[in-house]
Motif scaffolding. Structure first.
Motif, PDB file in Angstrom:
ATOM      1  N   VAL A 114       0.808  -1.212   0.000  1.00  0.00           N
ATOM      2  CA  VAL A 114       0.000   0.000   0.000  1.00  0.00           C
ATOM      3  C   VAL A 114       0.846   1.269   0.000  1.00  0.00           C
ATOM      4  CG1 VAL A 114      -1.718   1.244   1.364  1.00  0.00           C
ATOM      5  CG2 VAL A 114      -1.938  -1.189   1.057  1.00  0.00           C
ATOM      6  N   SER A 115       2.072   1.212   0.469  1.00  0.00           N
ATOM      7  CA  SER A 115       2.881   2.436   0.567  1.00  0.00           C
ATOM      8  C   SER A 115       3.125   3.121  -0.781  1.00  0.00           C
ATOM      9  CB  SER A 115       4.200   2.156   1.285  1.00  0.00           C
ATOM     10  OG  SER A 115       5.007   1.307   0.540  1.00  0.00           O
ATOM     11  N   PRO A 116       3.328   2.407  -1.903  1.00  0.00           N
ATOM     12  CA  PRO A 116       3.433   3.144  -3.177  1.00  0.00           C
ATOM     13  C   PRO A 116       2.143   3.878  -3.547  1.00  0.00           C
ATOM     14  CG  PRO A 116       4.284   0.920  -3.441  1.00  0.00           C
ATOM     15  CD  PRO A 116       3.661   0.995  -2.092  1.00  0.00           C
ATOM     16  N   LEU A 117       1.002   3.315  -3.172  1.00  0.00           N
ATOM     17  CA  LEU A 117      -0.266   3.998  -3.427  1.00  0.00           C
ATOM     18  C   LEU A 117      -0.384   5.256  -2.570  1.00  0.00           C
ATOM     19  CD1 LEU A 117      -2.644   0.908  -3.542  1.00  0.00           C
ATOM     20  CD2 LEU A 117      -1.818   2.241  -5.467  1.00  0.00           C
ATOM     21  N   HIS A 118       0.022   5.154  -1.307  1.00  0.00           N
ATOM     22  CA  HIS A 118      -0.008   6.337  -0.438  1.00  0.00           C
ATOM     23  C   HIS A 118       0.935   7.414  -0.970  1.00  0.00           C
ATOM     24  CE1 HIS A 118      -1.496   3.894   3.248  1.00  0.00           C
ATOM     25  NE2 HIS A 118      -2.493   4.316   2.509  1.00  0.00           N
TER      26      HIS A 118
END
Length: 133
Positions: free
Chosen positions: A16-20
């Motif tokens: 999820v961190s690349p999306l954030h």
């Protein structure tokens, strides 16, 4: 081999961190569109993991804080609002971001009632329905 909850959370955080990061890059976009992007991109990933992995409520609450922070910072006119405004429905003046803690609770109840599934112990549908009545 069964993964520990800590490993599952690390794996989900990496996913999820690349999306954030991408959503934080678009901080000039309208806050309502950013909320819709969070609901479409990020929450769909969480829906899968909530149904298949054991995630702590504190981890989901931490992700909720990140989502609320992204949306509130995108709205430059109402920057000092409470984080709860991000999770209010659009009809009452909020942004409509899905609350992951409430979503996890609702999905677990749905699994109890419809499928008779529990992530912590295996129960049959009949046992669950007998317990509810």
């Amino acid at each position: 081999m069964k993964m520990k909850w800590k490993d599952q959370e690390v794996q989900l955080r990496q996913r999820v961190s690349p999306l954030h990061d991408a959503l934080a890059y678009y901080w000039m976009a309208p806050a309502v569109l950013l909320a819709d992007a969070i609901n479409t991109l990020v929450v769909s990933v969480f829906r899968f993991y909530i149904g298949t992995a054991q995630l702590r409520t504190t981890f989901l609450a931490e992700m909720d804080v990140i989502h609320a922070k992204l949306v509130i910072e995108a709205d430059r006119q109402r920057r000092f609002l409470s984080r709860e405004v991000a999770f209010l429905p659009k009809e009452v003046g909020g942004y409509g971001v899905v609350n992951l803690v409430q979503l996890a609770h609702a999905l677990r109840i749905n699994n109890y009632i419809v499928y008779g599934l529990d992530t912590l112990c295996s129960q049959t549908r009949e046992a669950v329905l007998a317990h509810l009545t």
